[in-house]
Design a protein around this motif. Structure first.
Motif, PDB file in Angstrom:
ATOM      1  N   LEU A  82     -10.937 -12.812  24.555  1.00  0.00           N
ATOM      2  CA  LEU A  82     -11.992 -13.705  24.098  1.00  0.00           C
ATOM      3  C   LEU A  82     -11.496 -15.132  23.997  1.00  0.00           C
ATOM      4  O   LEU A  82     -12.191 -16.080  24.373  1.00  0.00           O
ATOM      5  CB  LEU A  82     -12.539 -13.225  22.753  1.00  0.00           C
ATOM      6  CG  LEU A  82     -13.665 -14.052  22.136  1.00  0.00           C
ATOM      7  CD1 LEU A  82     -14.850 -14.128  23.100  1.00  0.00           C
ATOM      8  CD2 LEU A  82     -14.101 -13.468  20.803  1.00  0.00           C
ATOM      9  N   ILE A  83     -10.273 -15.281  23.514  1.00  0.00           N
ATOM     10  CA  ILE A  83      -9.685 -16.621  23.432  1.00  0.00           C
ATOM     11  C   ILE A  83      -9.547 -17.221  24.821  1.00  0.00           C
ATOM     12  O   ILE A  83      -9.876 -18.389  25.059  1.00  0.00           O
ATOM     13  CB  ILE A  83      -8.318 -16.555  22.719  1.00  0.00           C
ATOM     14  CG1 ILE A  83      -8.497 -16.087  21.275  1.00  0.00           C
ATOM     15  CG2 ILE A  83      -7.632 -17.909  22.758  1.00  0.00           C
ATOM     16  CD1 ILE A  83      -7.200 -15.917  20.526  1.00  0.00           C
ATOM     17  N   PHE A  84      -9.064 -16.393  25.792  1.00  0.00           N
ATOM     18  CA  PHE A  84      -8.884 -16.877  27.152  1.00  0.00           C
ATOM     19  C   PHE A  84     -10.226 -17.281  27.757  1.00  0.00           C
ATOM     20  O   PHE A  84     -10.347 -18.319  28.428  1.00  0.00           O
ATOM     21  CB  PHE A  84      -8.211 -15.792  28.003  1.00  0.00           C
ATOM     22  CG  PHE A  84      -7.994 -16.192  29.434  1.00  0.00           C
ATOM     23  CD1 PHE A  84      -6.957 -17.053  29.778  1.00  0.00           C
ATOM     24  CD2 PHE A  84      -8.837 -15.736  30.432  1.00  0.00           C
ATOM     25  CE1 PHE A  84      -6.771 -17.437  31.095  1.00  0.00           C
ATOM     26  CE2 PHE A  84      -8.653 -16.117  31.749  1.00  0.00           C
ATOM     27  CZ  PHE A  84      -7.613 -16.965  32.089  1.00  0.00           C
ATOM     28  N   GLY A  85     -11.251 -16.446  27.543  1.00  0.00           N
ATOM     29  CA  GLY A  85     -12.566 -16.768  28.074  1.00  0.00           C
ATOM     30  C   GLY A  85     -13.127 -18.052  27.489  1.00  0.00           C
ATOM     31  O   GLY A  85     -13.735 -18.861  28.196  1.00  0.00           O
ATOM     32  N   GLY A 114     -14.016 -21.217  29.793  1.00  0.00           N
ATOM     33  CA  GLY A 114     -15.376 -21.737  29.771  1.00  0.00           C
ATOM     34  C   GLY A 114     -15.422 -23.192  29.343  1.00  0.00           C
ATOM     35  O   GLY A 114     -16.150 -24.006  29.915  1.00  0.00           O
ATOM     36  N   GLY A 115     -14.611 -23.525  28.344  1.00  0.00           N
ATOM     37  CA  GLY A 115     -14.568 -24.915  27.902  1.00  0.00           C
ATOM     38  C   GLY A 115     -14.013 -25.832  28.972  1.00  0.00           C
ATOM     39  O   GLY A 115     -14.476 -26.970  29.153  1.00  0.00           O
ATOM     40  N   THR A 116     -13.027 -25.344  29.740  1.00  0.00           N
ATOM     41  CA  THR A 116     -12.444 -26.157  30.809  1.00  0.00           C
ATOM     42  C   THR A 116     -13.460 -26.446  31.897  1.00  0.00           C
ATOM     43  O   THR A 116     -13.597 -27.576  32.385  1.00  0.00           O
ATOM     44  CB  THR A 116     -11.217 -25.440  31.396  1.00  0.00           C
ATOM     45  OG1 THR A 116     -10.271 -25.187  30.349  1.00  0.00           O
ATOM     46  CG2 THR A 116     -10.563 -26.284  32.473  1.00  0.00           C
ATOM     47  N   VAL A 117     -14.204 -25.389  32.311  1.00  0.00           N
ATOM     48  CA  VAL A 117     -15.220 -25.567  33.355  1.00  0.00           C
ATOM     49  C   VAL A 117     -16.306 -26.526  32.890  1.00  0.00           C
ATOM     50  O   VAL A 117     -16.752 -27.404  33.644  1.00  0.00           O
ATOM     51  CB  VAL A 117     -15.823 -24.200  33.739  1.00  0.00           C
ATOM     52  CG1 VAL A 117     -17.006 -24.395  34.682  1.00  0.00           C
ATOM     53  CG2 VAL A 117     -14.761 -23.318  34.383  1.00  0.00           C
ATOM     54  N   LEU A 118     -16.739 -26.374  31.660  1.00  0.00           N
ATOM     55  CA  LEU A 118     -17.781 -27.249  31.141  1.00  0.00           C
ATOM     56  C   LEU A 118     -17.318 -28.700  31.104  1.00  0.00           C
ATOM     57  O   LEU A 118     -18.048 -29.612  31.485  1.00  0.00           O
ATOM     58  CB  LEU A 118     -18.191 -26.785  29.738  1.00  0.00           C
ATOM     59  CG  LEU A 118     -19.264 -27.613  29.032  1.00  0.00           C
ATOM     60  CD1 LEU A 118     -20.560 -27.593  29.846  1.00  0.00           C
ATOM     61  CD2 LEU A 118     -19.514 -27.079  27.627  1.00  0.00           C
ATOM     62  N   LEU A 119     -16.083 -28.888  30.679  1.00  0.00           N
ATOM     63  CA  LEU A 119     -15.545 -30.245  30.614  1.00  0.00           C
ATOM     64  C   LEU A 119     -15.424 -30.854  31.997  1.00  0.00           C
ATOM     65  O   LEU A 119     -15.732 -32.034  32.213  1.00  0.00           O
ATOM     66  CB  LEU A 119     -14.184 -30.221  29.913  1.00  0.00           C
ATOM     67  CG  LEU A 119     -13.478 -31.563  29.749  1.00  0.00           C
ATOM     68  CD1 LEU A 119     -14.344 -32.511  28.922  1.00  0.00           C
ATOM     69  CD2 LEU A 119     -12.113 -31.391  29.105  1.00  0.00           C
ATOM     70  N   THR A 120     -14.996 -30.046  32.982  1.00  0.00           N
ATOM     71  CA  THR A 120     -14.885 -30.545  34.353  1.00  0.00           C
ATOM     72  C   THR A 120     -16.246 -30.958  34.896  1.00  0.00           C
ATOM     73  O   THR A 120     -16.388 -31.997  35.553  1.00  0.00           O
ATOM     74  CB  THR A 120     -14.255 -29.459  35.245  1.00  0.00           C
ATOM     75  OG1 THR A 120     -12.988 -29.082  34.712  1.00  0.00           O
ATOM     76  CG2 THR A 120     -14.069 -29.966  36.666  1.00  0.00           C
ATOM     77  N   GLY A 121     -17.261 -30.134  34.659  1.00  0.00           N
ATOM     78  CA  GLY A 121     -18.599 -30.474  35.119  1.00  0.00           C
ATOM     79  C   GLY A 121     -19.097 -31.770  34.526  1.00  0.00           C
ATOM     80  O   GLY A 121     -19.723 -32.591  35.210  1.00  0.00           O
ATOM     81  N   VAL A 122     -18.843 -31.960  33.249  1.00  0.00           N
ATOM     82  CA  VAL A 122     -19.267 -33.197  32.592  1.00  0.00           C
ATOM     83  C   VAL A 122     -18.575 -34.399  33.212  1.00  0.00           C
ATOM     84  O   VAL A 122     -19.184 -35.447  33.479  1.00  0.00           O
ATOM     85  CB  VAL A 122     -18.987 -33.112  31.081  1.00  0.00           C
ATOM     86  CG1 VAL A 122     -19.222 -34.469  30.427  1.00  0.00           C
ATOM     87  CG2 VAL A 122     -19.866 -32.060  30.436  1.00  0.00           C
ATOM     88  N   ILE A 123     -17.273 -34.266  33.518  1.00  0.00           N
ATOM     89  CA  ILE A 123     -16.520 -35.378  34.109  1.00  0.00           C
ATOM     90  C   ILE A 123     -17.066 -35.720  35.494  1.00  0.00           C
ATOM     91  O   ILE A 123     -17.251 -36.894  35.851  1.00  0.00           O
ATOM     92  CB  ILE A 123     -15.029 -35.012  34.182  1.00  0.00           C
ATOM     93  CG1 ILE A 123     -14.459 -34.897  32.758  1.00  0.00           C
ATOM     94  CG2 ILE A 123     -14.252 -36.048  34.978  1.00  0.00           C
ATOM     95  CD1 ILE A 123     -13.025 -34.425  32.706  1.00  0.00           C
TER      96      ILE A 123
END
Length: 356
Positions: free
Chosen positions: A244-247, A251-260
């Motif tokens: 769960l921690i890894f997910g 997920g946070g990394t992908v979301l941050l990349t999309g925002v950038i």
């Protein structure tokens, strides 16, 4: 001491008897009068001598020595806790004591100290007094309102069922630091992965207010505190599974990349617009010269939709061929904010055409 007795004489009072009475009165006044009591029973046939005449009162006064007082008709030494005053033994008042018999005065307690009662017999009776306070949901011993020594006396606090003094606080304490009774907490929930480590504490057990409940979670120590009186204490593992921690991290990394990326695209588009110039969002129409052939085509297209159109005041000229003469038309120029004008030609409608 007052002694009163009467002398009764039947018959004539002789001179000898008068002399005896006068001597008795003189002895009483001088303090040398003494009375001896003979308890031997008289014989029946012996007649007692009766003195008759005037009634006489004799008064005997005596003073006890210092430190002694009368007990009945006897002078005795005043005991401890008492002092002698006017041949009487009197109890020492509060804030004082007498530790020696035969005292003529009591000794006072030191500043800030007092005795609880009269007749104190030792300096240790001088205490720092404290009045025991009441307790909600319980009671105390000695009883509330009673005075005790703050420095030495202990007061016990009893709490009603379901209440307890805080964890780590003794029920026996000094009068100046009495505990209160708080509603106990219940260890209500224990997850299967948590293991309680405190002796005597288990699921559904009650614990005093401010109790720290210790437990282990997958070998690691943890704890929870009863910080709200009467509330349930839930013991459970707060660890989050690794997957769960890894997910969450991914997920946070992908979301941050999309925002950038989105921000980058928007910024790039804005920069391109700014390079073309800065104009207001308006439409500008300027005159343009077109041929009669182009005008005929425009009119023909218009007539297909709206019917015949007469050109000029002479309707006969409508069917005559036109010379290829230039006409003044309109050229539409679009200006958009932050962009250079778009000079694409706009086909004029009838209201936009002016014949030369």
């Amino acid at each position: 001491m007052v002694i009163s007795f009467g002398v009764k004489q039947e018959g004539e009072l002789t001179d000898d008897k008068k002399d005896f009475l006068e001597q008795m009165e003189s002895d009483v006044e001088s303090g040398s009068f003494k009375i001896s009591v003979n308890t031997v029973k008289r014989r029946r046939n012996k007649r007692a001598a009766d003195l008759t005449g005037d009634t006489m009162e004799a008064t005997q006064s005596a003073v006890c020595p210092d430190g002694a007082g009368y007990v009945g008709l006897i002078c005795v030494l005043c005991p401890i806790g008492y002092y002698e005053e006017n041949s009487l033994c009197v109890q020492c008042p509060t804030n004082s004591y007498s530790s020696s018999p035969g005292s003529v005065e009591c000794e006072s307690c030191s500043s800030g100290r007092s005795t609880l009662t009269t007749g104190s017999t030792d300096q240790s009776d001088c205490i720092v007094p404290c009045t025991i306070g009441e307790v909600t949901n319980g009671y105390r011993y000695p009883t509330a309102g009673y005075k005790v020594d703050t420095t030495s006396d202990s007061v016990h606090t009893y709490c009603n069922h379901g209440y307890h003094v805080p964890a780590g606080v003794s029920q026996d304490s000094s009068c100046s630091n009495l505990p209160s009774c708080y509603q106990t907490c219940k260890v209500a929930v224990v997850s299967s992965s948590a293991e309680l480590t405190d002796p005597g504490i288990g699921a559904l057990s009650t614990v005093p207010y401010l109790t720290v409940v210790n437990f282990t979670c997958e070998g690691e120590e943890d704890s929870v505190t009863c910080d709200e009186p009467g509330e349930n204490v839930a013991v459970y593992c707060q660890k989050v599974p690794f997957i769960l921690i890894f997910g969450l991290i991914m997920g946070g990394t992908v979301l941050l990349t999309g925002v950038i990326v989105l921000v980058y695209v928007l910024c790039s588009k804005d920069k391109r617009r700014r390079k073309k110039g800065s104009y207001s969002s308006i439409n500008v129409v300027e005159p343009v010269v077109i041929s009669t052939a182009e005008l005929d085509k425009i009119i023909a297209d218009y007539e297909k939709v709206n019917g015949p159109v007469a050109c000029g005041s002479d309707s006969a000229k409508k069917d005559q061929p036109r010379e290829a003469e230039p006409l003044l038309g309109m050229k539409k120029m679009n200006f958009v904010k932050d962009e250079t004008p778009d000079e694409s030609f706009a086909t004029p409608d009838e209201s936009q055409l002016t014949l030369l």
